[in-house]
Design a protein around this motif. Structure first.
Motif, mmCIF file in Angstrom:
data_model
loop_
_atom_site.group_PDB
_atom_site.id
_atom_site.type_symbol
_atom_site.label_atom_id
_atom_site.label_comp_id
_atom_site.label_asym_id
_atom_site.label_seq_id
_atom_site.Cartn_x
_atom_site.Cartn_y
_atom_site.Cartn_z
ATOM 1 N N ASN A 142 78.848 113.405 108.034
ATOM 2 C CA ASN A 142 78.301 113.448 109.388
ATOM 3 C C ASN A 142 77.198 114.498 109.510
ATOM 4 O O ASN A 142 76.164 114.271 110.153
ATOM 5 C CB ASN A 142 79.426 113.753 110.373
ATOM 6 C CG ASN A 142 79.078 113.343 111.787
ATOM 7 O OD1 ASN A 142 78.618 112.230 112.023
ATOM 8 N ND2 ASN A 142 79.292 114.234 112.733
ATOM 9 N N ASP A 143 77.410 115.664 108.882
ATOM 10 C CA ASP A 143 76.424 116.734 108.976
ATOM 11 C C ASP A 143 75.118 116.356 108.261
ATOM 12 O O ASP A 143 74.026 116.724 108.710
ATOM 13 C CB ASP A 143 76.978 118.037 108.400
ATOM 14 C CG ASP A 143 77.992 118.694 109.329
ATOM 15 O OD1 ASP A 143 78.208 118.167 110.442
ATOM 16 O OD2 ASP A 143 78.583 119.726 108.948
ATOM 17 N N GLY A 160 79.192 121.695 113.258
ATOM 18 C CA GLY A 160 78.784 120.366 113.701
ATOM 19 C C GLY A 160 78.611 120.217 115.203
ATOM 20 O O GLY A 160 77.575 119.742 115.685
ATOM 21 N N LYS A 185 84.810 118.806 105.367
ATOM 22 C CA LYS A 185 85.308 117.534 105.905
ATOM 23 C C LYS A 185 84.222 116.817 106.716
ATOM 24 O O LYS A 185 84.326 115.612 106.980
ATOM 25 C CB LYS A 185 86.554 117.767 106.761
ATOM 26 C CG LYS A 185 86.305 118.574 108.021
ATOM 27 C CD LYS A 185 87.595 118.812 108.796
ATOM 28 C CE LYS A 185 87.316 119.621 110.064
ATOM 29 N NZ LYS A 185 88.563 119.922 110.817
ATOM 30 N N ASN A 186 83.181 117.549 107.121
ATOM 31 C CA ASN A 186 82.097 116.977 107.920
ATOM 32 C C ASN A 186 80.842 116.710 107.091
ATOM 33 O O ASN A 186 79.768 116.520 107.654
ATOM 34 C CB ASN A 186 81.733 117.928 109.071
ATOM 35 C CG ASN A 186 82.928 118.245 109.944
ATOM 36 O OD1 ASN A 186 83.760 117.396 110.207
ATOM 37 N ND2 ASN A 186 83.020 119.481 110.402
ATOM 38 N N GLU A 224 82.283 123.932 108.556
ATOM 39 C CA GLU A 224 82.979 122.874 109.290
ATOM 40 C C GLU A 224 82.957 123.103 110.799
ATOM 41 O O GLU A 224 83.201 122.173 111.566
ATOM 42 C CB GLU A 224 84.427 122.755 108.794
ATOM 43 C CG GLU A 224 84.521 122.244 107.378
ATOM 44 C CD GLU A 224 85.953 122.047 106.892
ATOM 45 O OE1 GLU A 224 86.133 121.399 105.843
ATOM 46 O OE2 GLU A 224 86.884 122.550 107.546
#
Length: 555
Positions: free
Chosen positions: A420-421, A387, A416-417, A384
């Motif tokens: 997006n990642d 990013g 949680k990413n 996390e």
């Protein structure tokens, strides 16, 4: 003679009371988290009376709480040689057994501690309960069971009620924890920690405003009770994290509350380290660097200071100091290395090896990536924190390096990413190949990029840009069927959004790209279809040279 005997007994009683007061003063200092003061008091007691088993035990507990295991064990073993309350030291040895995951040996030591208890004694049970809780491998079930035995003997014992409240809290039984803390404070209104813990429960339930009110009630009773300011600081910090709109104000309140806490402790190394840990949480790296340099003046051999120097040096732009400090810390086998240590070490090495002009030192990058992999192996959710660093590399057009970072997080669905990642992972791999000659294309990397966008679409089915990138990726791979399929899906989904979306210049550009790519894919197999799509481009962009030339060539 009788007068002399009475006088002698009075002297013994006075000495006993004085000793008890010293022990109680030490316990009060511990409760106030003034550990250096407590150590000093206890060492004075032991020096005056080496046979004092309880003083050895309590001092051993301080060292064990501070993870100075060798010193803790020395005092427990010294305590076993004492004449007075030596049995308590079996409890300390029992906690060491629990830390070593030897529950059977711990139970044997606890049994030795309780063997000669008098019928109305409860302190041994309370200490054993605390040992079960304070172990690095806590056992709240056994803690609760032993503390219930204490409360059967003395139901209104405030210390036992506080302890069982902590055990219930550790076991996530917040209702019984609340009742126990409330009963402890009712039984002894001077036991401020019990009242403070009511606020801790509210903090854990994310009722931050109510928690702050509870802590302020403790302050109203005693404005010099230090631990409540630490709890206030942590509450403001959590509130800031959970409600970003409050971050600026609440971070400042958190920092000032922690400074107040420090002013009420003895500025021991332990307190300073807790402060340093807190400064990391609130990301005040300038203050962390100042604190770390103060600590190294006081204790040049404490290894954990290298952690703080390393973190702050990295965040303040001095990667050389960061690398040196963190390497000094992680290379010592006895240091308790955490994932964040390797994460920062990896970041520092990569930053040193990736210049802003795009030049990459491959050896430095690989060394840094290896450290980051160690961090992720220790704590999978360390991904996390990758990013922002990945975006920094992406912005510098170091696409392969960015992709190597994002690859570590792309399959961790707990992050949680995650979404997006995966987007950045796919885009990084695409741009790493976008301008390459056909013979230099990394087909395996592009396959990974395509799979990343498949994961994106599972996690977020409405992320239409994924189809656009899948079309681009397959364009590089020259897979005509997949080019047509993905670009057409992008067109269909975008068109379904209506005229307003289709009128946006950015959208028009992407639709034109899609029509041209589909047209080119049909050119060798279906000229009529190819011309149809190139003409669609010319409706949107009449001056599009590629479409116009393609139509002319196909006729």
């Amino acid at each position: 003679m009788n007068k002399f005997k009475i006088f002698s007994l009075a002297l013994v009683a006075s000495a006993s009371v004085a000793k008890a007061q010293d022990i109680n003063q030490a316990k009060k200092a511990i409760d106030a988290e003034q550990f250096d003061k407590a150590k000093s008091l206890l060492k004075s007691i032991i020096k005056a009376k080496p046979s004092d088993g309880e003083a050895n035990f309590v001092l051993g507990n301080i060292y064990l709480n501070q993870a100075i295991v060798d010193s803790a064990k020395i005092y427990y073993l010294n305590g076993l040689e004492a004449a007075d309350k030596k049995n308590l030291n079996y409890i300390g040895l029992g906690q060491l057994d629990l830390d070593a995951k030897n529950a059977a040996s711990a139970k044997a030591n606890f049994d030795l501690a309780a063997k000669d208890m008098k019928r109305k004694d409860v302190n041994e049970f309370i200490y054993i309960g605390r040992a079960y809780m304070n172990s690095t491998n806590p056992d709240y079930t056994n803690a609760i069971a032993i503390l219930k035995r204490a409360l059967l003997i003395e139901p209104q014992n405030a210390t036992a009620l506080l302890a069982i409240g902590d055990a219930y809290h550790g076991a996530n039984n917040q209702n019984d924890a609340y009742k126990s803390y409330r009963d402890a404070f009712t039984a002894d209104p001077t036991l401020l920690r019990a009242k403070m813990q009511l606020g801790v429960l509210l903090k854990g339930a994310k009722s931050y405003e109510e928690a702050i009110k509870a802590f302020n009630e403790v302050i109203a009773l005693d404005a010099n009770y230090g631990p409540v300011y630490r709890e206030l600081a942590e509450t403001y910090y959590k509130w800031a994290r959970n409600k970003p709109s409050t971050q600026q104000v609440n971070y400042q309140k958190a920092i000032s509350s922690y400074e107040k806490y420090l002013s009420l402790t003895d500025y021991s190394m332990d307190s300073r380290m807790r402060h340093a840990d807190f400064l990391i949480l609130v990301k005040d790296y300038k203050a962390l660097e100042t604190e770390a340099n103060k600590m190294i003046e006081l204790d040049k051999v404490n290894p954990r200071i290298y952690r703080y120097l390393g973190y702050s040096a990295y965040e303040n732009g001095n990667v050389e100091v960061a690398i040196k400090s963190l390497e000094n810390y992680v290379k010592v086998p006895t240091n308790k290395v955490i994932a964040k240590d390797y994460l920062y070490l990896g970041f520092a090495k990569i930053k040193k090896g990736t210049a802003a002009d795009g030049v990459v030192d491959a050896a430095a990058f690989d060394a840094g990536l290896a450290d980051i992999k160690k961090a992720v192996a220790m704590e999978p959710l360390a991904v996390e924190d990758l990013g922002d660093f990945g975006k920094e590399l992406f912005t510098k057009k170091q696409y392969n390096q960015a992709a190597a970072l994002y690859e570590l997080s792309a399959t961790n669905t707990e992050s949680k990413n995650y979404l997006n990642d995966n987007v950045y992972y796919g885009i990084s791999l695409y741009y790493a190949n976008a301008n390459k000659e056909k013979t230099a294309i990394d087909a395996a990397g592009l396959a990974k990029a395509d799979a990343a966008f498949d994961r994106v679409l599972v996690a977020s089915p409405t992320y239409d840009e994924a189809y656009l990138y899948k079309g681009r990726i397959n364009n590089l791979l020259e897979k005509d069927d997949l080019i047509i399929k993905n670009y057409q899906e992008y067109i269909n989904r975008t068109s379904a959004k209506g005229a307003e979306e289709l009128a946006k210049p950015a959208t028009v550009k992407k639709i034109v790209e899609s029509y041209n790519s589909i047209g080119a894919s049909y050119a060798n197999t279906d000229k009529a279809k190819a011309i149809e799509y190139f003409n669609k481009t010319l409706v949107l962009d009449p001056t599009n040279a590629y479409a116009a030339q393609s139509v002319k060539a196909l006729k």
